[in-house]
Design an enzyme around this catalytic site. Structure first.
Site, short mmCIF file in Angstrom:
data_model
loop_
_atom_site.label_atom_id
_atom_site.label_comp_id
_atom_site.label_asym_id
_atom_site.label_seq_id
_atom_site.Cartn_x
_atom_site.Cartn_y
_atom_site.Cartn_z
CE LYS A 1 -0.38 0.11 5.12
NZ LYS A 1 -0.01 1.71 5.41
CB THR A 2 3.80 2.44 1.78
OG1 THR A 2 3.17 2.09 2.76
CG2 THR A 2 5.09 3.30 2.01
CG ASP B 1 -1.40 4.81 5.07
OD1 ASP B 1 -1.78 3.79 4.47
OD2 ASP B 1 0.18 4.64 5.54
CD GLU B 2 -2.25 1.98 8.21
OE1 GLU B 2 -3.43 0.95 8.66
OE2 GLU B 2 -0.82 0.99 8.35
CD GLN C 1 -3.76 -4.53 7.89
OE1 GLN C 1 -2.46 -4.57 8.59
NE2 GLN C 1 -3.48 -5.07 6.77
NE ARG D 1 1.45 -8.38 10.17
CZ ARG D 1 0.94 -7.24 10.00
NH1 ARG D 1 1.81 -5.83 9.58
NH2 ARG D 1 -0.07 -7.23 8.91
#
Length: 891
Positions: free
Chosen positions: A32-33, A231-232, A262, A695
């Site tokens: 996503k970044t 973002d987020e 998330q 993770r």
């Protein structure tokens, strides 16, 4: 070659869809970044958008800096101007510094300045906020012990995150406490306005209010920023959502990037509805799913997706990866919490060796639900000599509440330890202020006494005001009582301080002592809501706690159980800690704060008592326990570049590791007990599990403890496997512990390499066959009675789990542990000495006990009938007994 060629089809679609609202559902590890930064670069390079008309907002300075660096590498030479990439709070400060005076209203008094904040406002941090609340409470005559400033601020922050003003909070109040907080909220707001100050919540609220109330300001920012990226997005709260709506203007060129799976910060005010209802806010929105994962293997993705698929509040994604197959999800069912930690340490050590042989840079992480779980893992890593770094909290023994209790123990052991005494003299607050402490320090300097001696001198000579003297006397009595308990002379001290003669021990004393015993036995250290804590006053006498011996064992007395009438008894470190926590009112004050941080600190205190229980099982005294704690907290051993990271699941978001241990998968721990009554809270716990699982890059290991010591209980309690374990498909899991029998506590009957827990009730061990160490070659458990489908014993509610055979601290277990690792370890052959006392059991002798069975004398203290002997019983571990009451016979 264009940078767009580096993107997969879905990423490229997300980058090239520039007009209108876009919701990018970016799965874990889907890049996503990269999409956000490439989208900014595409707008500048291909669409010709001016950089300064692009606004990107995220949550952390680190994320904002990383985005800025990536964009600079992509389009650094095209323009001197830069896009605005910042956190929400930084952007709001920028807006308010420019236009906050648009919110001012003229004063009704001629010649007076307008009412409202000016551009020179200051920002108050948490300490400043507490000072304001304290001063307001003092002015209103409110007791800051009954309603703490921290509690008030937590509630005010909650109201601001939900965009409630003091009047609305008052109207919603259902109890006098909330009404008081609403009044304090109003006064707090007045004080901040008077000081021309804003707190962090105000930055978001005032910026949103400014854009809503001032059309000119709103139009300026709508013209200025033509493209908005968030973002987020799943972590945004109500004020951030409203801010986004105001900035979107009529163009609606909003790109929101997030993952509803998330969303794990509802306790901070995050509202998952913002991402779930994006299409309602923008009906013309386009939704793009990034489902190709570049981080994990297919097995890990499939397992994590299977877990989170049980949630109802989600949009849904089908994550996939080109990394097909991969290692199965490891599952280890430890007999207890310490064994779970040892397994993680042992597996990590093996992984580090293998990675070094392959020439790779190893990185492993141990993830847990609460920070209090870190203690056992820290100690296990140190036992293996592994460097580790604790993230998301201090090392266990460095946390404030733990250092406070350790300091109490140090002062009890050595009253002349002035550093530790200074830490606890007014912790929790007992009315001993800075002026009193300065007087004591000056008196100590003039007389050559320690600070403890100066306290006694000040009380004897009446050198301080009566209020300060009363507080010092209470503190002095608390420590003297604790020292008397430790030495076994507490009853005598009660007699002495109450003025009773020693000749009156018989009769009334026995009745009174029995009454106190009953009170102590009813004390539940774990049940916070039902705990009957004593008043916080240091002057209330408390009799040592007495542990139950269990049914049918009234006439068998160990040293820990012994209650010598009129003599008091020596107690262990754990009981001493319970006494201190109760007498100081430490947990009661934290309960009254009623904040997530306070509950976390309560759990840490309980874990400290668990550590003391473990110390007792190792036969350690108070000074040995303190030495152990000092070594654990040695900051020189910490290495931030460590290859092993210990962190909470919340702290792990956004990170990745080749090897991940997800620990404590037990009902009440993960999912946490505070979430079990609300379906939405359980769903957030499941999302947290999904975050932890994703993770992992190469290997994921899930662990749980069959027995876990909880809240300082005398013996470990049986646990129930987490529901999240049941949601992982069986074919994806691999049992990491050996066994001979397919049936096992809390597990489905499986043969071969796949196994998983299914039971909701722990079944009973057969004491003759159950394992208690993952290092044993034989790790089988045989059921008592008939088993029903799924391997769960019939009528499990009627059966109580019995203690397994080999405790972790048995000599044989330690020997097998090192032998299984190829290390030499021989059990010392202790010569049997000739008895000299009346009974004279000596180290190395075989003995038999009516309850514990056969054992070996390990250590002896003293001579004659008063001697204390430590015996190693194969089924019960180390037991310390008073010889004349032990009922031992030679085997």
């Amino acid at each position: 070659m264009s940078f767009l060629d580096q993107l997969n089809p879905q990423q490229r679609e997300a980058v090239e869809t520039t007009e209108g609202p876009v919701l990018i559902l970016a799965g874990a590890g889907s890049g996503k970044t990269r999409v956000i930064t490439y989208r900014i670069a595409y707008l500048i390079e291909h669409i010709g958008v001016m950089p300064e008309s692009i606004l990107a907002m995220t949550f952390t300075n680190k994320a904002a800096a990383e985005m800025g660096e990536r964009v600079e590498k992509l389009v650094g030479g095209l323009s001197i101007a830069k896009p605005v990439i910042s956190t929400f709070h930084s952007f709001c400060v920028r807006v308010l510094r420019r236009d906050i005076e648009a919110l001012q209203i003229p004063s009704a008094t001629p010649g007076q300045p307008p009412i409202g904040h000016s551009k020179k406002f200051v920002i108050y941090d948490e300490s400043d906020q507490q000072s304001v609340v304290k001063s307001v409470m003092k002015r209103l005559g409110l007791d800051d012990k009954q309603l703490t400033p921290r509690t008030v601020l937590a509630r005010i922050s909650w109201a601001k995150n939900h965009m409630l003003d003091p009047q609305e909070l008052y109207l919603q109040s259902a109890d006098p406490k909330t009404e008081k907080i609403a009044h304090l909220f109003e006064e707090y707001r007045k004080e901040l306005r008077k000081a021309n100050a804003l707190d962090f919540d105000d930055l978001l609220l005032e910026a949103t209010r400014l854009l809503k109330s001032s059309a000119a300001v709103r139009e300026y920012y709508n013209r200025r920023f033509q493209y908005l990226l968030i973002d987020e997005y799943q972590d945004t709260n109500r004020p951030q959502y409203e801010l986004m709506r105001m900035l979107a203007g009529t163009r609606h060129n909003v790109c929101a990037v997030g993952d509803e799976d998330q969303s794990i910060y509802s306790w901070r005010g995050a509202d998952i509805r913002n991402i779930l209802e994006f299409e309602k806010d923008f009906p013309e929105a386009k939704i793009i799913r990034l489902e190709q994962n570049y981080r994990s293997t297919q097995n890990i993705l499939q397992a994590a997706s299977s877990v989170v698929a049980n949630n109802i509040r989600r949009k849904g994604k089908n994550l996939w990866t080109s990394r097909q197959g991969g290692t199965k999800i490891g599952y280890y069912e430890a007999p207890d919490g310490e064994n779970e930690a040892l397994f993680a340490a042992d597996h990590s050590a093996k992984y580090l060796r293998e990675a070094a042989q392959r020439g790779e840079t190893p990185r492993a992480a141990v993830l847990y639900r609460t920070n209090s779980q870190s203690r056992l893992f820290e100690e296990a890593m140190r036992r293996y000599g592994l460097k580790y770094h604790v993230v998301g909290g201090f090392s266990f023994y460095e946390r404030a509440e733990i250092k406070d209790m350790i300091s109490y123990l140090k002062v009890i052991q050595n009253p002349d330890d002035s550093i530790s005494l200074l830490r606890v003299i007014n912790t929790p607050t007992r009315g001993i202020g800075k002026g009193t402490i300065e007087t004591l320090e000056r008196l100590a300097l003039e007389t050559g006494l320690s600070l403890w001696g100066a306290i006694g001198e000040a009380i004897r000579r009446q050198l301080l005001p009566q209020r300060a003297l009363a507080a010092l006397q209470g503190f002095q009595q608390l420590l003297e009582d604790a020292r008397a308990m430790l030495a076994g002379g507490y009853v005598e001290r009660l007699l002495e301080t109450s003025g009773l003669a020693k000749s009156e021990k018989a009769g009334p004393l026995e009745e009174n002592s029995q009454s106190h015993e009953d009170d102590a036995e009813s004390f539940s250290f774990g049940a916070l809501a039902e705990q009957d804590t004593l008043p916080a006053s240091d002057t209330v006498p408390v009799v040592p706690y007495r542990d139950d011996l269990g049914p049918g064992n009234d006439d068998e007395l160990t040293e820990d159980d012994l209650n010598v009438q009129g003599e008091g008894k020596e107690i262990g470190t754990a009981d001493l800690l319970k006494f201190l926590i109760d007498r100081t009112g430490y947990i009661k004050l934290l309960e009254e704060e009623d904040t997530p941080e306070a509950f976390s600190r309560i759990e840490n205190l309980k874990e400290l008592v668990n550590a003391a229980m473990d110390s007792r099982d190792r036969g350690e005294s108070l000074d040995q326990f303190l030495d152990h704690a000092a070594l654990i907290s040695d900051a020189d051993d910490y290495d931030e570049r460590s290859q092993i990271t210990l962190m909470s699941l919340h702290a792990a978001k956004g990170l990745e590791f080749p090897l991940v241990f997800l620990s404590g998968l037990e009902e009440g721990l993960f999912p946490h007990s505070r979430t079990l009554l609300q379906p939405d809270d359980v769903e957030e716990e499941r999302r947290l599990c999904y975050v932890g699982m994703t993770r992992a890059m190469d290997q994921l290991i899930l662990t749980r403890a069959v027995y876990r010591r909880r809240y300082g209980s005398d013996s470990p309690e049986a646990s129930v496997p987490s529901r999240f374990l049941e949601e992982v498909p069986v074919p994806l899991m691999e049992e990491l512990g050996r066994r001979r029998s397919p049936a096992r506590v809390g597990t489905r009957v499986e043969t071969g390499s796949s196994a998983r827990p299914t039971g909701r009730s722990p079944a009973t061990y057969d004491a003759g066959n159950a394992h208690y160490s993952y290092e044993d070659e034989d790790q089988s458990a045989i059921w008592k009675g008939g088993a029903n489908r799924g391997g769960v014993a019939a009528n499990p509610s009627r059966q109580k789990p019995t203690a397994p055979v080999k405790p972790y601290n048995s000599i044989e277990n330690i020997a097998e542990f090192f032998a299984s690792r190829g290390k030499k370890f021989t059990i010392p052959k202790t010569p049997v000495e000739a008895p000299t006392g009346k009974r004279g059991f000596r180290p190395g002798q075989k003995v038999r006990h009516p309850k514990y069975g056969e054992g070996t004398v390990y250590h002896r203290e003293g001579e004659g009938e008063e001697a204390k002997i430590t015996v190693q019983f194969p089924r019960f571990g180390l037991k310390k007994l008073v010889e004349k009451y032990a009922q031992l016979e030679r085997a």
